[in-house]
Design a protein around this motif. Structure first.
Motif, mmCIF file in Angstrom:
data_model
loop_
_atom_site.group_PDB
_atom_site.id
_atom_site.type_symbol
_atom_site.label_atom_id
_atom_site.label_comp_id
_atom_site.label_asym_id
_atom_site.label_seq_id
_atom_site.Cartn_x
_atom_site.Cartn_y
_atom_site.Cartn_z
ATOM 1 N N LEU A 62 -33.865 10.467 32.288
ATOM 2 C CA LEU A 62 -34.548 10.118 31.539
ATOM 3 C C LEU A 62 -34.414 9.565 30.686
ATOM 4 O O LEU A 62 -33.382 9.543 29.971
ATOM 5 C CB LEU A 62 -35.877 11.338 30.531
ATOM 6 N N GLU A 63 -34.394 7.729 30.730
ATOM 7 C CA GLU A 63 -34.016 6.591 30.310
ATOM 8 C C GLU A 63 -34.970 6.394 29.428
ATOM 9 O O GLU A 63 -36.358 6.363 29.426
ATOM 10 C CB GLU A 63 -33.630 5.352 31.369
ATOM 11 N N GLN A 64 -34.200 5.961 28.276
ATOM 12 C CA GLN A 64 -35.320 5.688 26.599
ATOM 13 C C GLN A 64 -34.270 5.159 25.279
ATOM 14 O O GLN A 64 -33.393 5.911 25.069
ATOM 15 C CB GLN A 64 -36.488 6.414 26.146
ATOM 16 N N ALA A 65 -34.617 3.673 25.780
ATOM 17 C CA ALA A 65 -33.740 3.223 24.567
ATOM 18 C C ALA A 65 -33.780 2.788 23.798
ATOM 19 O O ALA A 65 -33.938 1.527 23.055
ATOM 20 C CB ALA A 65 -31.916 2.313 25.595
ATOM 21 N N ASP A 66 -34.783 3.340 23.000
ATOM 22 C CA ASP A 66 -35.415 2.997 21.605
ATOM 23 C C ASP A 66 -35.535 4.518 20.408
ATOM 24 O O ASP A 66 -34.718 5.292 21.129
ATOM 25 C CB ASP A 66 -36.752 2.313 21.784
ATOM 26 N N LYS A 67 -35.550 3.667 19.496
ATOM 27 C CA LYS A 67 -35.126 5.408 17.803
ATOM 28 C C LYS A 67 -36.409 5.959 18.398
ATOM 29 O O LYS A 67 -36.248 7.285 18.233
ATOM 30 C CB LYS A 67 -35.066 4.088 17.257
ATOM 31 N N ASP A 68 -37.640 5.735 19.258
ATOM 32 C CA ASP A 68 -38.466 6.776 19.457
ATOM 33 C C ASP A 68 -37.749 7.614 20.641
ATOM 34 O O ASP A 68 -38.636 9.016 21.186
ATOM 35 C CB ASP A 68 -39.913 6.224 20.162
ATOM 36 N N VAL A 69 -36.685 7.709 20.693
ATOM 37 C CA VAL A 69 -36.091 8.564 22.203
ATOM 38 C C VAL A 69 -36.415 10.125 20.994
ATOM 39 O O VAL A 69 -36.284 10.728 22.009
ATOM 40 C CB VAL A 69 -34.890 7.833 22.046
ATOM 41 N N TRP A 70 -36.497 10.388 19.680
ATOM 42 C CA TRP A 70 -35.742 11.042 19.438
ATOM 43 C C TRP A 70 -37.481 11.724 19.183
ATOM 44 O O TRP A 70 -37.618 13.039 19.554
ATOM 45 C CB TRP A 70 -35.996 11.228 17.466
ATOM 46 N N ASN A 71 -38.676 11.317 19.927
ATOM 47 C CA ASN A 71 -40.143 11.928 19.527
ATOM 48 C C ASN A 71 -39.595 12.930 20.805
ATOM 49 O O ASN A 71 -39.960 13.752 21.784
ATOM 50 C CB ASN A 71 -40.911 11.079 19.562
ATOM 51 N N THR A 72 -39.383 11.193 21.787
ATOM 52 C CA THR A 72 -39.566 12.029 23.220
ATOM 53 C C THR A 72 -38.469 13.745 23.743
ATOM 54 O O THR A 72 -39.110 14.336 24.315
ATOM 55 C CB THR A 72 -38.670 11.017 24.478
ATOM 56 N N ILE A 73 -37.587 13.240 23.428
ATOM 57 C CA ILE A 73 -36.582 14.900 23.118
ATOM 58 C C ILE A 73 -37.443 15.818 22.372
ATOM 59 O O ILE A 73 -38.188 17.218 23.284
ATOM 60 C CB ILE A 73 -35.216 13.838 22.543
ATOM 61 N N LYS A 74 -37.988 15.370 21.053
ATOM 62 C CA LYS A 74 -38.584 16.770 20.857
ATOM 63 C C LYS A 74 -39.323 17.785 21.797
ATOM 64 O O LYS A 74 -39.793 18.489 21.710
ATOM 65 C CB LYS A 74 -39.557 16.497 19.594
ATOM 66 N N GLN A 75 -40.172 16.875 22.604
ATOM 67 C CA GLN A 75 -41.441 17.195 23.383
ATOM 68 C C GLN A 75 -40.607 17.769 24.693
ATOM 69 O O GLN A 75 -41.344 18.369 25.002
ATOM 70 C CB GLN A 75 -42.172 15.476 23.897
ATOM 71 N N GLN A 76 -39.857 16.996 25.068
ATOM 72 C CA GLN A 76 -39.518 17.638 26.351
ATOM 73 C C GLN A 76 -38.032 18.529 26.348
ATOM 74 O O GLN A 76 -38.124 19.475 27.180
ATOM 75 C CB GLN A 76 -38.736 16.281 27.562
ATOM 76 N N ASP A 91 -23.347 0.847 16.626
ATOM 77 C CA ASP A 91 -24.179 1.638 14.978
ATOM 78 C C ASP A 91 -25.513 0.984 15.459
ATOM 79 O O ASP A 91 -26.015 0.066 15.380
ATOM 80 C CB ASP A 91 -23.979 1.162 13.608
ATOM 81 N N SER A 92 -26.812 1.828 15.361
ATOM 82 C CA SER A 92 -28.297 1.751 16.058
ATOM 83 C C SER A 92 -29.173 3.220 15.150
ATOM 84 O O SER A 92 -29.048 3.761 15.514
ATOM 85 C CB SER A 92 -28.235 1.370 16.970
ATOM 86 N N ASP A 93 -30.783 2.658 15.083
ATOM 87 C CA ASP A 93 -31.301 3.136 15.331
ATOM 88 C C ASP A 93 -31.532 4.494 16.077
ATOM 89 O O ASP A 93 -31.536 5.171 16.420
ATOM 90 C CB ASP A 93 -32.575 2.882 15.036
ATOM 91 N N ILE A 94 -30.921 3.888 17.429
ATOM 92 C CA ILE A 94 -31.114 4.359 18.420
ATOM 93 C C ILE A 94 -30.393 5.662 18.041
ATOM 94 O O ILE A 94 -30.618 7.473 18.518
ATOM 95 C CB ILE A 94 -30.620 3.811 19.609
ATOM 96 N N THR A 95 -28.960 5.704 17.787
ATOM 97 C CA THR A 95 -27.441 6.536 17.807
ATOM 98 C C THR A 95 -28.506 7.981 16.755
ATOM 99 O O THR A 95 -27.905 8.872 16.687
ATOM 100 C CB THR A 95 -26.865 5.421 16.994
ATOM 101 N N ILE A 96 -28.810 6.856 15.773
ATOM 102 C CA ILE A 96 -29.102 7.812 14.010
ATOM 103 C C ILE A 96 -29.567 9.131 15.035
ATOM 104 O O ILE A 96 -30.293 10.129 14.580
ATOM 105 C CB ILE A 96 -29.785 7.029 13.271
ATOM 106 N N ALA A 97 -30.995 8.218 15.521
ATOM 107 C CA ALA A 97 -32.281 9.510 16.142
ATOM 108 C C ALA A 97 -31.262 10.197 16.945
ATOM 109 O O ALA A 97 -32.013 11.297 17.000
ATOM 110 C CB ALA A 97 -33.417 7.862 17.006
#
Ligand code: ATP
Ligand code: MG
Length: 218
Positions: A62-76, A91-97
């Motif tokens: 699954l490809e998602q390079a933005d900070k909402d990746v957190w939510n997608t993983i939670k659902q999947q 260092d990025s919001d994506i990494t933190i998420a």
């Protein structure tokens, strides 16, 4: 280990995140689990591997390079036995998420003083990025040369500094890049070979960490 999330992170570029993430995903796939590999890096290294011939042996990516990746993983996550997240080398919001959603975090680090310093920045980000949350993390020595003085030295420096390490290492082996040419990993090309064995040992240690974490939070 159903629904577990393993995030591979390091603020140091080229430390072996994508190699480790793809190799673990293929290993678990070949063992009959149903892993999900998430490419959260805008560089798309994992996704580009999947576009090659062997497409990582059919691992679900699954490809998602933005900070909402957190939510997608939670659902999947509940639809997969394990989710592995490859993150950007900065260092990025994506990494933190991706760190925030992780059950365990693996930090690949090359056995060199320059890489160790940057690894320590990663751990500081780990600890300060998400309030009130302390992930289980382990450093993984990568591109090590068996028996070399430098890897022994870096291992003991990290241990003395209180940074936990996996016992297994990703030794320096050309098999990773060679397999990558075909969109594969050593576990697909040479399952009995030394690189596939290294990955199997790392996966076993990760499994044990996940089991311990689940048992403690049950
Ligand atoms: N154990 C190893 N032995 C030999 N080569 C390796 C090993 N691990 C990684 N490499 C090579 O090192 C390079 C960088 O690895 P990789 O792309 O996995 O790092 P990365 O941390 O994902 O980089 P980035 O920060 O750019 O995303 C690649 O050419 C890869 O084939
Ligand atoms: Mg990468």
């Amino acid at each position: 280990m159903s629904g577990s999330v393993v995030t591979i992170a390091s603020l140091k570029g080229g430390s072996g995140k994508t190699t480790l993430a793809t190799c673990l995903a293929v290993h678990w796939h070949l063992k009959g689990l149903n892993p999900l590999l998430v490419d959260a890096d805008p560089q798309r290294s994992t996704s580009r591997l999947v576009e090659r011939d062997q497409a990582l042996g059919g691992v679900n990516v699954l490809e998602q390079a933005d900070k909402d990746v957190w939510n997608t993983i939670k659902q999947q996550r509940s639809s997969h036995s394990i989710t592995i997240v490859d993150t950007p080398g900065f260092d990025s919001d994506i990494t933190i998420a991706a760190l925030a959603i992780a059950d365990i975090v693996l930090i690949p680090v090359k056995a060199s003083p320059l890489d160790v310093d940057r690894m320590m920045d990663t751990v500081r980000t780990l600890m300060s990025g998400v309030k009130g949350w302390a992930p289980t993390f382990r450093c993984v020595l990568t591109q090590t040369v068996k028996g070399s003085v430098i890897s022994r030295h870096v291992r003991s420096e990290l241990e003395d500094g209180g940074f936990p390490l996996l016992t297994s290492e990703m030794h320096n082996r050309v098999a990773y890049a060679e397999a990558g040419l075909f969109g594969a990993t050593p576990s697909l090309i040479a399952p009995e070979g030394p690189a596939a064995r290294d990955i199997a040992h790392i996966a076993d240690e990760a499994d044990a960490l996940i089991s311990t974490k689940k048992a403690l939070s049950a």
